[in-house]
Design an enzyme around this catalytic site. Sequence first.
Site, PDB file in Angstrom:
ATOM      1  N   GLY A   1       1.441 -32.818 -25.940  1.00 22.66           N
ATOM      2  CA  GLY A   1       2.720 -32.326 -25.430  1.00 22.66           C
ATOM      3  C   GLY A   1       3.254 -31.165 -26.235  1.00 22.66           C
ATOM      4  N   GLY A   2       2.358 -30.465 -26.947  1.00 28.57           N
ATOM      5  CA  GLY A   2       2.780 -29.292 -27.706  1.00 28.57           C
ATOM      6  C   GLY A   2       3.793 -29.588 -28.788  1.00 28.57           C
TER       7      GLY A   2
ATOM      8  N   SER B   1      -4.840 -33.003 -27.605  1.00 32.53           N
ATOM      9  CA  SER B   1      -4.068 -31.764 -27.665  1.00 32.53           C
ATOM     10  C   SER B   1      -3.264 -31.704 -28.975  1.00 32.53           C
ATOM     11  CB  SER B   1      -3.167 -31.648 -26.427  1.00 32.53           C
ATOM     12  OG  SER B   1      -2.582 -30.369 -26.345  1.00 32.53           O
ATOM     13  N   ALA B   2      -1.918 -31.605 -28.888  1.00 28.55           N
ATOM     14  CA  ALA B   2      -1.122 -31.580 -30.124  1.00 28.55           C
ATOM     15  C   ALA B   2      -1.314 -32.856 -30.929  1.00 28.55           C
ATOM     16  CB  ALA B   2       0.351 -31.377 -29.794  1.00 28.55           C
TER      17      ALA B   2
ATOM     18  N   ASP C   1     -10.419 -24.479 -20.610  1.00 27.14           N
ATOM     19  CA  ASP C   1      -9.256 -24.574 -21.497  1.00 27.14           C
ATOM     20  C   ASP C   1      -9.137 -23.279 -22.298  1.00 27.14           C
ATOM     21  OD1 ASP C   1      -7.297 -25.189 -23.347  1.00 27.14           O
ATOM     22  OD2 ASP C   1      -8.282 -26.987 -24.108  1.00 27.14           O
TER      23      ASP C   1
ATOM     24  N   HIS D   1      -7.161 -27.694 -19.681  1.00 29.13           N
ATOM     25  CA  HIS D   1      -6.489 -28.400 -20.767  1.00 29.13           C
ATOM     26  C   HIS D   1      -5.768 -29.619 -20.195  1.00 29.13           C
ATOM     27  CE1 HIS D   1      -5.071 -28.589 -24.907  1.00 29.13           C
ATOM     28  NE2 HIS D   1      -3.959 -29.097 -24.396  1.00 29.13           N
TER      29      HIS D   1
END
Length: 334
Positions: A91-92, A168-169, A278, A308
């Site tokens: 979620g960045g 991801s994050a 991605d 992504h």
Amino acid sequence: MSGQPFSPPEPMIDPFLHLKISLNPDGTITRLRGDQHISPSPNPNLPIPVLTKDMSINPSHNTTARIFLPRKTLDHNPFHKLPIIVYFHGGGFILFSAASDFLHDLCINLANDVNSIIVSIDYRLAPEHRLPAAYDDAMEALHWIKTQSDDWLKNYGDYSNCYIMGGSAGANIAYNAGLRVAAETNVNDDYLKSLKIRGLILSQPFFGSTKRVASELRLLNDAVLPPHVCDLMWELSLPIGVDRDHEYCNPTVGDSVGGLDRVRELGWRVLVSGCDGDPLMDHQMALARVIEEKDVVVVKSFTEGGCHGAEVRDLIKQKQLHDLIKDFISFSQN
């Protein structure tokens, strides 16, 4: 005109609209997404494949853990303990939680497919809590798992067979938390002694740099995660005053690279997965090379197509990842 350098078109998507957030005057953000949240289901009498429950880690930080226990474990040999996967969501650094419906479902499937206990951590989000807050929360969560007496973990979890995972994050958090654990183990041999980390599982890790890499230029207007949207996420999550060549964002610089020496000494293995749809793939491959150059055993899986987040929402890609993780854990146990 011939002889002029090629300039890619300017991005057309407003990053705030893309992320469904708005910036407030005090530097916080309002999250406008309508993602559903799922409540835990700890009742063993329910006809569900995986039981879930929430536990508080640090009430002052509002950090929690959602534990996922395969239902079939209750009927099996109590002396056969399951691997523990400590999971950090993506979620960045600014969006989502362990209760977000698609992340909850991911962990349900991960627990069931890999036959492991999943401990999904709700860490503090940026920009209200900029990095390294999420890394601090990850370390606190690992200490909490080691010291608290939850009956699911105590009765069914194998504390000698633990993995730090993220998407991801969350994979960025898993990597940086792993380096911290490795470094502190070097100083104090009793650190997390009863919680033995065997490896890191990094699914589509979220990294970057000030310089655009080829995969970003090729996918400049990617529908899922265009690079300028990543830029905003980093702007909101990195410490004030640093750029994307800070080691939190760019793992090829800074002191963190040296931390991999201790990872090698501890015998950890690292799984790095991604896909060429991605924009971050070249950053992910650079991370894998850095780890490999330190003689750490790296399992790399970069596939064609996808996007992504495909390993979260695409059930076929998700199953392929889970099969990869199952093999990774099986090999790490030997």
